[in-house]
Motif scaffolding. Structure first.
Motif, PDB file in Angstrom:
ATOM      1  N   UNK A 160      39.100  45.117  37.917  1.00 13.79           N
ATOM      2  CA  UNK A 160      38.823  44.714  36.535  1.00 13.79           C
ATOM      3  C   UNK A 160      39.829  43.720  35.957  1.00 13.79           C
ATOM      4  N   UNK A 161      40.507  42.967  36.823  1.00 14.06           N
ATOM      5  CA  UNK A 161      41.260  41.823  36.285  1.00 14.06           C
ATOM      6  C   UNK A 161      40.286  40.764  35.780  1.00 14.06           C
ATOM      7  N   UNK A 197      37.968  41.391  33.610  1.00  8.30           N
ATOM      8  CA  UNK A 197      37.550  41.659  32.224  1.00  8.30           C
ATOM      9  C   UNK A 197      37.973  40.477  31.344  1.00  8.30           C
ATOM     10  N   UNK A 253      39.373  39.903  28.470  1.00  5.16           N
ATOM     11  CA  UNK A 253      40.678  39.745  27.810  1.00  5.16           C
ATOM     12  C   UNK A 253      41.818  39.579  28.808  1.00  5.16           C
ATOM     13  N   UNK A 254      41.654  40.107  30.017  1.00  2.00           N
ATOM     14  CA  UNK A 254      42.661  39.869  31.057  1.00  2.00           C
ATOM     15  C   UNK A 254      42.456  38.472  31.642  1.00  2.00           C
ATOM     16  N   UNK A 260      36.122  39.897  24.865  1.00  2.00           N
ATOM     17  CA  UNK A 260      36.096  41.279  25.345  1.00  2.00           C
ATOM     18  C   UNK A 260      35.302  42.165  24.388  1.00  2.00           C
ATOM     19  N   UNK A 318      31.817  41.915  24.949  1.00  4.86           N
ATOM     20  CA  UNK A 318      31.424  42.293  26.317  1.00  4.86           C
ATOM     21  C   UNK A 318      31.469  43.807  26.504  1.00  4.86           C
TER      22      UNK A 318
END
Lengths: 224, 244
Positions: free
Chosen positions: A28-29, A31, A33-34, A57, A60
């Motif tokens: 989940x890197x 995602x 916001x990351x 994010x 999402x």
């Protein structure tokens, strides 16, 4: 605008995060916001990347990759938008309008990403199944590895096109005279609505916890 | 019966990270499951390349599950193959578990745990933490469960084989999901309030924030197109005002 080296780095990052989205690891890197913060890292301004990442994010949060459902793809779009928005370093008067345009571009890129995932999955069917005589481990690895390589290329191209397209749009847009406050408020309210939409996932029985959390957040905001 | 050593388990666990690599609309993650099984089937069919080819071919058939729980199925199938179970029984077993492995994982991971971990990261950043603190908190919390599910699932599958259903029923997935939903709801309220707040927030903006939160709850997943439409309208209005 991003330098050629930064553009190439964003494209590679977009490819890697496209893999993380489904094909490899799913830690989940990818995602938004990351991913957007990592896009900001590429141009040396991760906090600005995170600023757009928070909005993406929030919008999402309620997207669920359940079964064979079709959904927008967050990773490569967030990398492109995060890198371009962070590199733009818009003056305060144009910052919120720049953010608004970058968010809208990222949402469009997410939709295109989702469509390209569907196309890839349809194309992957040619590697599915096995001949009657079975498969050697090497042949199986090729049938499994080729779609992974294609997914990387898909994400890299998407991020590359995003960086070039969003960058060109922000460079060309004349934001002088744009009302400075309203766009920022609209973006913030969109983020609030997105965050609150997560409550639909958690269920109605948990509304009291939401209200308690909201009171705590308001208190923190008042204290600082 | 063939003994499957810890080396086989390690290699299967690593391969399970790519289980969705060849996702397609024909066999879903069938090829990915076969790819995980290669180390075990190599041991089972040592010295029998034809048997290995046929077994790998069989396992590329249609299969689906939550990606993190695919390791449960892979472990149990490897156990059955090592015990010499007939191919028809293995196929029936795979068809029987794929629905429940999908439902269990989707509910716990996608519906509860991931949103909760994301909201933790968002809440931290909105409360003033550095960007990397929020990102690291999210990744640590999310992957603590993710990696445990893969490792536990493979171990349980290899150990229990056909009896994996009972093991899954006794696993604390339901309770974990319920707790994550409570924490996630509180974090959603916390993050939403902080997203409204900015230096100099006026009373009408707080009221608008409460209305936006209400709309978000009502719209659920449909909040994306609604928010995009509102932002497009704001952009159009801004462009008109800028030209006049």
């Amino acid at each position: 605008m991003l330098s050629p080296a930064q553009t190439a780095a964003a494209a590679v990052l977009g490819g890697l995060l496209a893999l993380d989205g489904t094909s490899v690891a799913q830690v989940m890197v990818s995602r938004p916001f990351v991913a957007a913060a990592l896009g900001g890292v590429v141009v040396g301004h991760p906090a600005q990347g995170m600023a757009i990442g928070i909005v993406l994010e929030a919008l999402h949060l309620a997207v669920l990759p359940v079964g064979a459902s079709r959904y927008p793809e967050g990773g490569p779009a967030a990398v492109a938008a995060g890198a371009v928005y962070a590199a733009a370093q818009a003056p305060p008067a144009a910052a919120s309008a720049t953010l608004l345009i970058a968010v809208l571009c990222a949402l469009a890129l997410e939709w295109i990403g989702g469509r390209s995932v569907i196309a890839l999955r349809q194309a992957n069917a040619r590697f599915a199944g096995a001949p009657p005589e079975g498969l050697t481990p090497g042949a199986l690895a090729r049938r499994h590895g080729t779609p992974i390589a294609l997914d990387f290329a898909r994400g890299a191209v998407l991020a590359l096109l995003g960086v070039i397209g969003v960058g060109a749009l922000l460079s060309a847009a004349d934001l002088s005279g744009f009302p400075p406050v309203a766009p920022g408020t609209v973006v913030r309210l969109a983020a609030v609505a997105g965050i609150a939409s997560a409550l639909r996932l958690f269920g109605r029985a948990n509304y009291p916890f939401f209200l308690a959390g909201g009171a705590a957040g308001a208190l923190v905001a008042w204290l600082r | 019966m063939t003994a499957l050593g810890p080396g086989v388990r390690r290699r299967m666990l690593l391969r399970s990270l790519t289980v969705q690599g060849s996702w397609n609309y024909q066999t879903l993650i069938g090829t990915g499951l076969a790819f995980i099984l290669v180390p075990a089937l190599r041991e089972v069919h040592a010295g029998d390349p034809e048997g290995l080819r046929r077994a790998l071919g069989r396992h590329t058939e249609l299969f689906n599950s939550h990606p993190y729980l695919a390791a449960v199925a892979a472990g149990a199938v490897a156990r059955l193959e090592a015990d010499g179970a007939p191919p028809e029984m293995v196929a029936r077993f795979k068809a029987a578990v794929r629905g429940s492995l999908g439902t269990l994982g989707d509910r716990l991971v996608w519906l509860m745990w991931r949103p909760m971990a994301v909201l933790l990261g968002l809440g931290l950043v909105l409360a003033g933490a550095a960007w990397w603190v929020g990102a690291a908190a999210f990744l640590l919390v999310f992957n603590a469960l993710h990696l445990w599910m893969r490792a536990w699932g493979l171990r349980a599958g290899l150990r229990d084989g056909l009896q994996i259903g009972a093991t899954l029923r006794s696993a604390p997935f339901q309770a974990l999901g319920d707790r994550a939903a409570k924490v996630g709801s509180a974090l959603a309220g916390f993050a939403a309030a902080l997203a409204v707040a900015a230096p100099g927030t006026r009373p009408w903006e707080w009221a608008a924030g409460a209305a936006a939160a209400f709309l978000g709850i009502v719209l659920g997943p449909r909040v994306r197109p609604a928010a995009a439409a509102a932002m497009l309208l704001a952009l159009a209005a801004g462009l008109v005002l800028a030209r006049t």
